[in-house]
Design a protein around this motif. Structure first.
Motif, mmCIF file in Angstrom:
data_model
loop_
_atom_site.group_PDB
_atom_site.id
_atom_site.type_symbol
_atom_site.label_atom_id
_atom_site.label_comp_id
_atom_site.label_asym_id
_atom_site.label_seq_id
_atom_site.Cartn_x
_atom_site.Cartn_y
_atom_site.Cartn_z
ATOM 1 N N ALA A 252 0.847 -1.207 0.000
ATOM 2 C CA ALA A 252 0.000 0.000 0.000
ATOM 3 C C ALA A 252 0.878 1.252 0.000
ATOM 4 O O ALA A 252 0.618 2.195 -0.762
ATOM 5 C CB ALA A 252 -0.920 -0.005 1.217
ATOM 6 N N ARG A 253 1.938 1.260 0.817
ATOM 7 C CA ARG A 253 2.843 2.434 0.866
ATOM 8 C C ARG A 253 3.467 2.671 -0.501
ATOM 9 O O ARG A 253 3.552 3.797 -0.973
ATOM 10 C CB ARG A 253 3.979 2.182 1.874
ATOM 11 N N GLU A 254 3.895 1.587 -1.136
ATOM 12 C CA GLU A 254 4.592 1.756 -2.419
ATOM 13 C C GLU A 254 3.634 2.217 -3.528
ATOM 14 O O GLU A 254 4.012 3.024 -4.371
ATOM 15 C CB GLU A 254 5.320 0.456 -2.792
ATOM 16 N N VAL A 255 2.415 1.698 -3.520
ATOM 17 C CA VAL A 255 1.440 2.164 -4.534
ATOM 18 C C VAL A 255 1.123 3.636 -4.257
ATOM 19 O O VAL A 255 1.056 4.461 -5.185
ATOM 20 C CB VAL A 255 0.152 1.303 -4.532
ATOM 21 N N ILE A 305 2.377 -0.699 -12.161
ATOM 22 C CA ILE A 305 2.497 -1.280 -10.818
ATOM 23 C C ILE A 305 3.257 -2.609 -10.870
ATOM 24 O O ILE A 305 4.151 -2.856 -10.049
ATOM 25 C CB ILE A 305 1.090 -1.488 -10.196
ATOM 26 N N ALA A 306 2.891 -3.456 -11.836
ATOM 27 C CA ALA A 306 3.414 -4.830 -11.837
ATOM 28 C C ALA A 306 4.938 -4.889 -11.747
ATOM 29 O O ALA A 306 5.470 -5.595 -10.887
ATOM 30 C CB ALA A 306 2.877 -5.588 -13.034
ATOM 31 N N PRO A 307 5.691 -4.148 -12.576
ATOM 32 C CA PRO A 307 7.155 -4.273 -12.459
ATOM 33 C C PRO A 307 7.759 -3.469 -11.312
ATOM 34 O O PRO A 307 8.856 -3.786 -10.846
ATOM 35 C CB PRO A 307 7.662 -3.719 -13.797
ATOM 36 N N LYS A 308 7.064 -2.427 -10.844
ATOM 37 C CA LYS A 308 7.693 -1.537 -9.843
ATOM 38 C C LYS A 308 7.511 -2.037 -8.426
ATOM 39 O O LYS A 308 8.248 -1.641 -7.531
ATOM 40 C CB LYS A 308 7.086 -0.130 -9.968
ATOM 41 N N ILE A 309 6.496 -2.847 -8.192
ATOM 42 C CA ILE A 309 6.253 -3.294 -6.819
ATOM 43 C C ILE A 309 6.532 -4.789 -6.733
ATOM 44 O O ILE A 309 5.858 -5.598 -7.359
ATOM 45 C CB ILE A 309 4.832 -2.932 -6.371
ATOM 46 N N GLN A 310 7.565 -5.091 -5.964
ATOM 47 C CA GLN A 310 8.047 -6.473 -5.897
ATOM 48 C C GLN A 310 7.143 -7.329 -5.035
ATOM 49 O O GLN A 310 6.521 -6.838 -4.090
ATOM 50 C CB GLN A 310 9.464 -6.498 -5.284
ATOM 51 N N GLY A 311 7.106 -8.594 -5.356
ATOM 52 C CA GLY A 311 6.530 -9.589 -4.444
ATOM 53 C C GLY A 311 5.020 -9.584 -4.346
ATOM 54 O O GLY A 311 4.486 -10.085 -3.366
ATOM 55 N N VAL A 312 4.322 -9.039 -5.342
ATOM 56 C CA VAL A 312 2.861 -9.143 -5.267
ATOM 57 C C VAL A 312 2.421 -10.408 -6.017
ATOM 58 O O VAL A 312 3.071 -10.836 -6.957
ATOM 59 C CB VAL A 312 2.125 -7.894 -5.819
ATOM 60 N N ARG A 313 1.299 -11.000 -5.553
ATOM 61 C CA ARG A 313 0.854 -12.261 -6.153
ATOM 62 C C ARG A 313 0.076 -12.047 -7.434
ATOM 63 O O ARG A 313 0.050 -12.913 -8.303
ATOM 64 C CB ARG A 313 -0.078 -12.993 -5.180
#
Ligand SMILES: C[C@@](CO)(OP(=O)(O)O)[C@H](O)COP(=O)(O)OP(=O)(O)OC[C@H]1O[C@@H](n2ccc(N)nc2=O)[C@H](O)[C@@H]1O
Ligand SMILES: Nc1ncnc2c1ncn2[C@@H]1O[C@H](COP(=O)(O)OP(=O)(O)O)[C@@H](O)[C@H]1O
Length: 330
Positions: A252-255, A305-313
Motif C-alpha cells: 500500500a505504501r509503495e502504490v 504497478i506490476a514491475p515496480k512493486i516487488q513480491g505481489v501475487r
C-alpha cells in the motif's frame, strides 16, 4: 444429464467499509458499498439423480467440508427437500481470502444456478436468506446489483455506480477475516452515513451520481463539481490489517508513493486538497485497489504497478460491472 456450464461467479470490491457497531453475537454492523468487478470464478454443474453433492475438481487448501460451493448445494437441498444431487466443478480464478468475496460468490452462483437446474423455484429473498446462513457476504451476490449494505452486510439497497475500471493488487499475504474483526484495536464506532452522503462524493457532472443532483457539499467543496469524484469514507479494517501484515502495508505504501509522484495513470478521484485518493483495501484484505475513469488508464496503471512493486501475487486491471451476470436468472 441436464447441466449448466460456465456459470460466472464475479468478485466484489468494498468501495468503502465502515464498522459502526457490534451485535451481541459478535458479528459487526457495517456500512459498505459492494461493487461487482469483471474477474470471476467459473462453475460447471451437472445434475445427479442419486442426491449426492460431489466435488469434481479439487480446490487446494479448501477441504470439501468448508467449500462454500458445496455447502451452498447442501443448504439448498436441505431447504427444498429436492432428491437431486450435483457434480460441482469449480474453475478458481479469484484469490482465496483476498477480500474479493470469491468463496461467497461461488456459493451465491451455485444457489442461483441450482435453483434452475433442480427446478426448486425459490425466490430471490429465499435464496438470500439461505445465503446468509453461509456467510455475511453471500446475500449481495444473490441480490445481483451493486449495493449499499448495512446490518452485517445483508440489508441491501441497489445503487447505480458510474462506469469505472479498477486495478486490483494482491500482496503476498492471506488475511483471516475473523481475526481482524475480533482485534482489540478495531474501531467500531464510525458515525453512520447515508446513501446521499456517498452519492454526493461521485462525479455528478458526468451523470454518474446516484441521485443525479449536485449536492450542496459539491458546490461548497468545489472539487466534486468540476468533474472529479471525491474519495469517500475509508476501510476501517485497513489499519488493523496493516498493523499485522507488513507485506500489505508495504505494498500500500509503495502504490501510494507512485500515486503521489504522479507515476500512475491518474485515478478517478481526489481528496479535499486535490490529491489522488490513496490505494484502498477491499473487505478484510489482502487485496488493494485503485479506481480509474477508463480502461486504458487502468491498464496503464496495472502495467506500471506490476514491475515496480516487488513480491505481489496478482495485479489485474478490470471493469466495474453494472450488475451481476446472473441477475436475470431468478
Ligand atoms: C469483511 C467482508 C466485507 O465485505 O468481506 P471479505 O473480506 O470476507 O471479503 C465481509 O463482511 C465478510 O463476510 P464473510 O467472509 O462472508 O463473513 P463470514 O464468513 O460470515 O464471517 C467471517 C468472520 O468475520 C466475522 N464477521 C463477518 C461479517 C461481519 N459483518 N461481522 C463479523 O464480525 C464473523 O464473526 C466471522 O468470524
Ligand atoms: N469456494 C471457495 N473458494 C475460496 N475460498 C473458499 C471457498 N470455500 C470456502 N473457502 C474458504 O473461505 C475463505 C475466504 O475465501 P474468499 O471468500 O475467497 O475470500 P474473502 O472472504 O477474503 O473475500 C478461504 O480462505 C477458504 O478457506
Amino acid at each position: 444429464m441436464p447441466a449448466l456450464h460456465d456459470i460466472p461467479a464475479p468478485a466484489k470490491l468494498n468501495l468503502f467499509l465502515h464498522v459502526t457497531g457490534r451485535r451481541a453475537d459478535g458479528y459487526h454492523l457495517l456500512q459498505t458499498v459492494f461493487r461487482f468487478i469483471d474477474v470471476q470464478d467459473r462453475i460447471q454443474l451437472e445434475r445427479r439423480d442419486d442426491g449426492r453433492v460431489v466435488r469434481a475438481i479439487d480446490l487446494p487448501g479448501v477441504p470439501e467440508e468448508i467449500d462454500l460451493s458445496l455447502r451452498a448445494a447442501l443448504a439448498l437441498q436441505k431447504a427444498t427437500g429436492t432428491s437431486y444431487g450435483v457434480n460441482v466443478a469449480l474453475e478458481k480464478n479469484l484469490p482465496a481470502g483476498g477480500g474479493l468475496g470469491g468463496g461467497s460468490s461461488d456459493a451465491a452462483s451455485v444457489l442461483v444456478a441450482l435453483n434452475r437446474l433442480w427446478n426448486t423455484g425459490l425466490s430471490r429473498q429465499e435464496l438470500m436468506r439461505i445465503g446468509l446462513t453461509l456467510g455475511a457476504d453471500v446475500p449481495v451476490f444473490v441480490f445481483g446489483q451493486n449495493a449499499f449494505a448495512e446490518g452485517v452486510g445483508e440489508d441491501l439497497q441497489a445503487v447505480t455506480l458510474p462506469e469505472r475500471w479498477y486495478v486490483v493488487i494482491q500482496p503476498n499475504a492471506s488475511v483471516p477475516t475473523g481475526a481482524i474483526f475480533t482485534a482489540p484495536d478495531l474501531t467500531r464506532d464510525t458515525p453512520l452515513i447515508t446513501i446521499a452522503d456517498f452519492s454526493a462524493s461521485l462525479n455528478l457532472s458526468s451523470g454518474g451520481g446516484l441521485t443525479g443532483k449536485t449536492s450542496a457539499a459539491d458546490e461548497v467543496g468545489g472539487i466534486g463539481s468540476v468533474g472529479f469524484q471525491r474519495c469517500f469514507g475509508r476501510n476501517d479494517l485497513e489499519p488493523v490489517v496493516f498493523a499485522r501484515f507488513e507485506e500489505v502495508a508495504r505494498v500500500a505504501r509503495e502504490v501510494d508513493a507512485l500515486l503521489a509522484a504522479g507515476s500512475l495513470s491518474r485515478p478517478s478521484a481526489v481528496d479535499s486538497t486535490g490529491s489522488q485518493c490513496k490505494v484502498r483495501m477491499s473487505g478484510s484484505g489482502a487485496c488493494l485497489f485503485t479506481e480509474h475513469e477508463s480502461e486504458a488508464k487502468a491498464l496503464a496503471a496495472a502495467q506500471q504497478i506490476a514491475p515496480k512493486i516487488q513480491g505481489v501475487r496478482w495485479v489485474q486491471a478490470t471493469a466495474g460491472l453494472k450488475v451481476h451476470p446472473l441477475l436475470d436468472w431468478i
